[in-house]
Design a protein around this motif. Sequence first.
Motif, PDB file in Angstrom:
ATOM      1  N   HIS A 108       0.729  -0.988  -0.178  1.00 18.70           N
ATOM      2  CA  HIS A 108      -0.222   0.026   0.327  1.00 18.70           C
ATOM      3  C   HIS A 108       0.630   1.238  -0.088  1.00 18.70           C
ATOM      4  CE1 HIS A 108      -3.687   2.580   1.473  1.00 18.70           C
ATOM      5  NE2 HIS A 108      -2.484   3.390   2.328  1.00 18.70           N
ATOM      6  N   GLU A 109       2.009   1.299   1.198  1.00 16.34           N
ATOM      7  CA  GLU A 109       3.124   2.272   0.844  1.00 16.34           C
ATOM      8  C   GLU A 109       3.687   2.698  -0.325  1.00 16.34           C
ATOM      9  OE1 GLU A 109       4.346   0.762   3.672  1.00 16.34           O
ATOM     10  OE2 GLU A 109       3.250   1.867   6.011  1.00 16.34           O
TER      11      GLU A 109
ATOM     12  N   ALA B  18      -8.693   9.030   3.931  1.00 16.47           N
ATOM     13  CA  ALA B  18      -8.069   9.218   5.277  1.00 16.47           C
ATOM     14  C   ALA B  18      -6.734   7.615   4.909  1.00 16.47           C
ATOM     15  CB  ALA B  18      -8.803   8.139   6.603  1.00 16.47           C
ATOM     16  N   ALA B  19      -7.595   6.714   4.111  1.00 13.48           N
ATOM     17  CA  ALA B  19      -6.432   6.384   3.757  1.00 13.48           C
ATOM     18  C   ALA B  19      -5.364   6.482   3.075  1.00 13.48           C
ATOM     19  CB  ALA B  19      -7.411   4.630   3.576  1.00 13.48           C
TER      20      ALA B  19
ATOM     21  N   GLY C 287      -3.096  10.984   5.481  1.00 18.69           N
ATOM     22  CA  GLY C 287      -4.029  10.259   6.049  1.00 18.69           C
ATOM     23  C   GLY C 287      -4.038   9.776   7.210  1.00 18.69           C
ATOM     24  N   ALA C 288      -5.216   9.910   8.066  1.00 22.15           N
ATOM     25  CA  ALA C 288      -5.097   9.015   9.209  1.00 22.15           C
ATOM     26  C   ALA C 288      -4.817   7.195   9.274  1.00 22.15           C
ATOM     27  CB  ALA C 288      -6.551   9.250  10.513  1.00 22.15           C
ATOM     28  N   LEU C 289      -5.325   6.949   8.250  1.00 23.86           N
ATOM     29  CA  LEU C 289      -5.047   5.040   7.887  1.00 23.86           C
ATOM     30  C   LEU C 289      -3.996   5.239   6.197  1.00 23.86           C
ATOM     31  CD1 LEU C 289      -8.832   4.295   7.719  1.00 23.86           C
ATOM     32  CD2 LEU C 289      -6.538   4.372   9.553  1.00 23.86           C
TER      33      LEU C 289
ATOM     34  N   GLU D  46      -8.022  11.696  11.917  1.00 21.09           N
ATOM     35  CA  GLU D  46      -9.553  12.017  11.372  1.00 21.09           C
ATOM     36  C   GLU D  46      -9.751  10.662  10.691  1.00 21.09           C
ATOM     37  OE1 GLU D  46     -12.934  14.501   9.426  1.00 21.09           O
ATOM     38  OE2 GLU D  46     -11.170  15.602   9.189  1.00 21.09           O
ATOM     39  N   ILE D  47     -10.138   9.977  11.178  1.00 16.75           N
ATOM     40  CA  ILE D  47     -10.080   7.951  10.575  1.00 16.75           C
ATOM     41  C   ILE D  47     -11.427   8.722   9.760  1.00 16.75           C
ATOM     42  CG2 ILE D  47      -8.459   7.294  12.822  1.00 16.75           C
ATOM     43  CD1 ILE D  47     -11.188   6.029  13.599  1.00 16.75           C
TER      44      ILE D  47
END
Length: 117
Positions: free
Chosen positions: A2-3, A75-76, A34-36, A69-70
Amino acid sequence: MHEQALMDGLMRQIEQVAAEEGALRVTAVRVWCGALSHFTPDHFREHFERASAGTVAEGAEVSVELSDEITHPDAAGVRLESVEVEGGAPGPRDPDRLKSPVPSPRDVRGRRDTSEP
């Protein structure tokens, strides 16, 4: 994985901004994570250092805003907020331009395609 997908998309966008500006190099990049997104600011900088090696963005200063802020719709993801460039051909509106901040908010999501969101 993902990263890496997020970094691939981000680097494409940074290189596109640099090319549009006729930049010789990118001196600074500001991003929103984002938080996720699975990034901390230090972790993001490590990934950026590897991803930018051998590109016009190698050695650029990186500023990271980390959201907590999830429930945010992105957020992802990672969003490119601005790119600062150096060099390139002076534009017709600013003949003395050597360094130009390029505001360019763009979403980077975990996709492999090269189309703009």
